[in-house]
Design an enzyme around this catalytic site. Structure first.
Site, mmCIF file in Angstrom:
data_model
loop_
_atom_site.group_PDB
_atom_site.id
_atom_site.type_symbol
_atom_site.label_atom_id
_atom_site.label_comp_id
_atom_site.label_asym_id
_atom_site.label_seq_id
_atom_site.Cartn_x
_atom_site.Cartn_y
_atom_site.Cartn_z
ATOM 1 N N PHE A 286 0.843 -1.206 0.000
ATOM 2 C CA PHE A 286 0.000 0.000 0.000
ATOM 3 C C PHE A 286 0.868 1.241 0.000
ATOM 4 O O PHE A 286 1.768 1.358 0.820
ATOM 5 C CB PHE A 286 -0.920 0.021 1.236
ATOM 6 N N HIS A 287 0.595 2.153 -0.913
ATOM 7 C CA HIS A 287 1.310 3.425 -0.885
ATOM 8 C C HIS A 287 0.495 4.587 -1.437
ATOM 9 O O HIS A 287 0.972 5.715 -1.442
ATOM 10 C CB HIS A 287 2.616 3.315 -1.670
#
Ligand code: UD1
Length: 377
Positions: free
Chosen positions: A207-208
């Site tokens: 996740f970013h």
């Protein structure tokens, strides 16, 4: 002139450089002199150098060292640093990749200097202009002279936006070229033993996206979801620097570190990461490219986003969108995946390992039709 910037660019550019070398070897009349510029948007060794090594990318001819900053600062700094390099080198064409801030910055520099521009991975649209990448995609495609499209939705998007179809080339996906070229090396590279994982029995998550990790409510919700996921099967989570910084700033690290079955790692190199993905039971992500890679590998992918710019991965691949604000729906999707047999790899049109060769065909025609400067090497 190749302009690369950030982790997802490197595996899209490497096959094009390799295809240029191969074509030169086959045809005495064809001569390319690629000049590689790294803007330095990603500067950590783990996000940049190791990708150059593993993908056999030549060391950049120029590193602009631009680094991080606000969107305006980062984009402006790339423009400021790149313009003199383009003026000095006078390339026949600037080639940009994907949808990062440096892609748009380089596109603007080329367009304003009257240098032809090629965009690899053109035409993708999420329809969500709150995503910085969507803005970068829309504007880069308006400026590009050659638009290399990965999936059919891109053709429709560009037609709707009034892009001259003569500039558009449906070539397939160079990131999948890289995947297929390196596939044999993934299995040994994956650190499964080190992480205590069994093939086919763990989840790999990344996740970013700002929409998931920047806000306190969304990141807290996401951490809760990861703990629930880890209660179902072991989870490995290579943490992007942006996400790491937000986890630390919000004091969420302890709750993750203490969760049984959840292992956080530094960002992984290409071969190790793809090895982990290839052998996972499922992947949960908000990445763009991983939606495509999992489809080709036949690994179920749950994408924690409202939209995707890569709809072919949902229609024909293994990807499913899961609303980020609804952890119960995400867990229901996980349970559904775990209850089904493992899917087959998807055969997506032109994702066959030959996209870069098609790009080089177009470049040979395009550049061959333009006068080159006498004496260049
Ligand atoms: C960028 C791209 C995104 C892509 C992602 C892949 C844009 C708008 N976003 O997002 O499309 O999916 O790369 O990783 O271009 N940082 C480091 N080391 C680095 C690079 C960044 O620590 O080598 C940290 C910095 O604190 C920085 C933050 O990560 O502020 C974000 O970096 P940035 O390049 O702005 O965007 P990404 O989130 O990496």
């Amino acid at each position: 002139m190749f302009v690369v910037a950030a982790r997802p660019n490197f595996m899209k550019a490497a096959p094009v450089l390799a295809a240029m070398r191969a074509r030169q070897g086959e045809d005495d009349d064809v001569r390319f002199s690629p000049f590689v510029v790294h803007t330095g948007q990603h500067y950590d060794a783990g996000l940049s150098d190791v990708f150059f090594e593993q993908l056999s990318l030549p060391r950049p001819d120029r590193d602009l060292g631009v680094g991080s900053g606000s969107h305006a600062v980062q984009t402006a700094e790339v423009m400021r640093a790149l313009e003199p390099v383009v003026l000095e080198q006078r390339p026949d064409l600037v080639l940009v990749f994907g949808d990062v801030n440096s892609t748009l910055a380089a596109a603007l520099v080329a367009a304003k200097l009257g240098v032809p521009l090629g965009h690899v991975e053109a035409g993708l649209r999420s329809g969500d202009r709150a995503m910085p990448e969507e803005v970068n995609r829309l504007l880069t495609d308006q400026l590009a002279d050659l638009l290399f499209v990965t999936e059919r939705s891109g053709l429709a998007n560009l037609a709707r936006e009034g892009v001259d179809p003569g500039r558009v080339h449906f070539v397939g996906n160079t990131m999948i070229d890289a995947l297929l070229a390196h596939r044999e090396r993934f299995a040994q590279a994956a650190p499964l033993g080190e992480l205590g994982l069994t093939p086919g029995e763990y989840a790999c998550v990344t996740f970013h996206r700002p929409s998931n990790v920047d806000g306190e409510a969304s990141l807290t919700r996401l951490c809760g979801l990861l703990r629930e996921l880890a209660a179902r099967l072991p989870v490995v989570f290579p943490v992007h620097p942006r996400t790491r910084a937000r986890i630390e700033a919000l004091g969420l690290g302890a709750s993750l570190a203490g969760a049984a079955g959840l292992t956080l790692t530094e960002p992984l190199d290409y071969l190790s990461f793809m090895g982990l993905v290839a052998q996972a039971r499922l992947v949960m992500t908000d990445s763009g490219g991983i939606q495509e890679e999992t489809s080709v590998l036949g690994v179920p992918c749950l994408t924690l986003r409202e939209t995707t710019e890569r709809p072919v991965t949902v229609a024909e691949g293994t990807n499913r969108l899961v609303p980020p604000g609804d952890p119960a729906a995400a867990l229901a999707a996980v349970d559904d995946v775990l209850a089904r047999p493992h899917p087959a790899p998807a055969a997506i049109e032109l994702w066959d390992g030959c996209a870069a060769g098609r790009i080089v065909d177009v470049l040979v025609r395009y550049l061959g039709a333009r006068p080159t400067e006498a004496g260049d090497t």
